[in-house]
Design an enzyme around this catalytic site. Structure first.
Site: not given
Ligand code: GLA
Length: 347
Positions: A110, A158
Site C-alpha cells: 500500500g 498518491d
Molecule cells: C488509497 C487511495 C488514496 C487514498 C487512500 C486512503 O491509497 O489510493 O487516494 O484514498 O487510499 O487515504
C-alpha cells in the site's frame, strides 16, 4: 537496461517515488486534507519514442506490448497504457512509448507503487514529446489513468505525493483545490514504514463501500462533500444513523488532525504530532473500521518500543503502518517490534 532489451539507447531516463501517508486517511475523496511524504524508493523508467506501447518490467522479467487505445488487460502494462490513453483523450500527440521499467517501491504494502509507475510514465512521455504539462497536471492525469483506464476509484493523494512531494518534507495538500505546502520533517526522527505482511484483503470492495457510505452521509446531511463540515457539526453528524455517523465523524476529525499536525510540525511539537497519529489510528479502527487485528497489534508494538506515534497508512485492510521514531532509538525499536511481531517487514 534498456539497451539489453531493445538494442538501442533510451532517449530519456526518469523516476518517481512511492509515498507513505503521515496523517489524513480516507479524506482525499471527501475533498479533505492529507499529509503524505515521498519514500526514498523510486520507480525508474528509461524510454524512447515508439508507435504503440511496448515495455519490459525488470521486476517481473516480462516484456509486453499493446496498441494505443486497446482495452486494459488487468496487468502492469495497464498503468503505462492508461497514461498514453489519457493523453490521447486530451488531444496530445503521443504515438506510443518503448520503456524499460524497474521499481524499488514494494508492490504489496500500500505504498503507491501504481502512482509511482503512472507518474514516472507521464514524466517520460512529457520529456519524449515535449508536452506542456506541470507537475500538478501530471498528478491529475495519473489519477485519471488509474480511475478511468485501470478501473481503481482512488483519490488524488498518491499521485500528488509522487508528483509534487519532496523527500524529507511532509506535503500538506488540500484535495479540494490542490493547494500544497511543504513542511520539513523533524530533524532527529525517522519515519519508519513497516509492512504488516498481511496482503490487503478486500481492500477494493471495502474502499468502495466506505466511499458509498460517505456519499450517503452527505445526501442525508444535504451537503455536496464532507469537506463542508467541521468539528462544530459533530452533533449533526452523531445524529446520523449507524454506521454513517462514525464514517463522517472520522473524516471530520481526521481533517482537523491534519491541520493540527501541520501546526505541530511547524512548532516542533513532535510529541503532539505523534499523539495525532495515534488518534488517527484509533479513528480508522473504531469509526472508519478499515483496520484489522494485525495492524492494531503492529501499531501497539511500535508504540511500546519507542515510537512517538504510529498508525496504519494507506487504505487499510492490511498493508503497512507508519511510525515516527527518534533516530537514536531506531535500532532498539526495530528489535523490539520484530520480537512482538516477527512477520514485520521494515522498509
Ligand atoms: C488509497 C487511495 C488514496 C487514498 C487512500 C486512503 O491509497 O489510493 O487516494 O484514498 O487510499 O487515504
Amino acid at each position: 537496461m534498456f539497451k539489453d532489451v531493445f538494442g538501442t539507447n533510451p532517449t530519456v531516463s526518469v523516476s518517481a517515488p512511492g509515498r507513505v501517508n503521515l496523517l489524513g486517511e480516507h479524506t482525499d475523496y471527501n475533498g479533505g486534507f492529507v499529509l503524505p511524504t515521498p519514500l526514498p524508493y523510486q520507480t525508474y523508467i528509461e524510454a524512447a519514442e515508439a508507435e504503440g506501447i511496448e515495455a519490459y518490467a525488470e521486476n517481473f522479467r516480462e516484456h509486453k506490448s499493446r496498441k494505443v487505445g486497446e482495452a486494459k488487460c488487468g496487468d502492469w502494462l495497464d498503468y503505462i497504457a492508461g497514461c498514453v490513453w489519457v493523453l490521447h483523450r486530451q488531444g496530445h500527440t503521443v504515438p506510443g512509448i518503448r520503456a524499460y521499467v524497474h521499481s524499488q517501491v514494494p508492490m504489496t504494502g500500500g505504498l503507491s507503487s501504481s502512482a509511482a509507475l503512472e507518474v514516472a510514465t507521464l514524466r517520460a512521455l512529457r520529456e519524449l514529446y515535449r508536452l506542456p504539462l506541470d507537475d500538478v497536471q501530471i498528478a491529475l492525469l495519473a489519477q485519471q489513468a488509474e480511475v478511468e483506464y485501470v478501473g481503481v476509484r482512488c483519490g488524488i493523494m498518491d499521485q500528488m505525493a509522487s508528483s509534487v512531494g519532496r523527500l524529507g518534507y511532509a506535503l500538506y495538500l488540500d484535495t479540494q483545490n490542490l493547494t500544497t505546502r511543504l513542511t520539513p520533517l523533524p530533524q532527529g526522527y525517522r519515519v519508519a514504514v513497516v509492512d504488516s505482511a498481511v496482503p490487503r484483503r478486500l481492500a477494493e470492495s471495502g474502499y468502495n463501500t466506505r466511499r458509498g457510505e460517505c456519499e450517503q452521509a452527505c445526501a442525508l446531511l444535504g451537503i455536496a462533500s464532507l469537506r463542508e463540515l467541521s468539528s462544530a457539526d459533530l452533533p449533526r453528524i452523531n445524529a446520523l444513523p449507524e454506521p454513517l455517523n462514525r464514517r463522517a465523524r472520522h473524516v471530520v476529525t481526521e481533517n482537523q488532525r491534519v491541520l493540527d499536525g501541520v501546526e505541530a510540525l511547524e512548532q516542533g511539537s513532535i510529541q503532539h504530532f505523534g499523539q495525532l497519529m495515534v488518534d488517527s489510528h484509533h479513528s480508522l479502527r473504531d469509526d472508519y473500521e478499515v483496520s484489522i487485528p494485525e495492524l492494531d497489534r503492529l501499531v501497539e508494538a511500535e508504540l511500546r518500543h519507542g515510537a512517538v506515534g504510529a498508525r496504519l497508512t494507506g487504505a487499510g485492510f492490511g498493508g503497512s503502518t507508519v511510525a515516527l521514531v527518534e533516530k537514536s532509538e531506531y535500532e532498539s525499536f526495530k528489535k523490539g517490534v520484530l520480537q512482538d511481531y516477527p512477520q514485520a517487514r521494515f522498509l
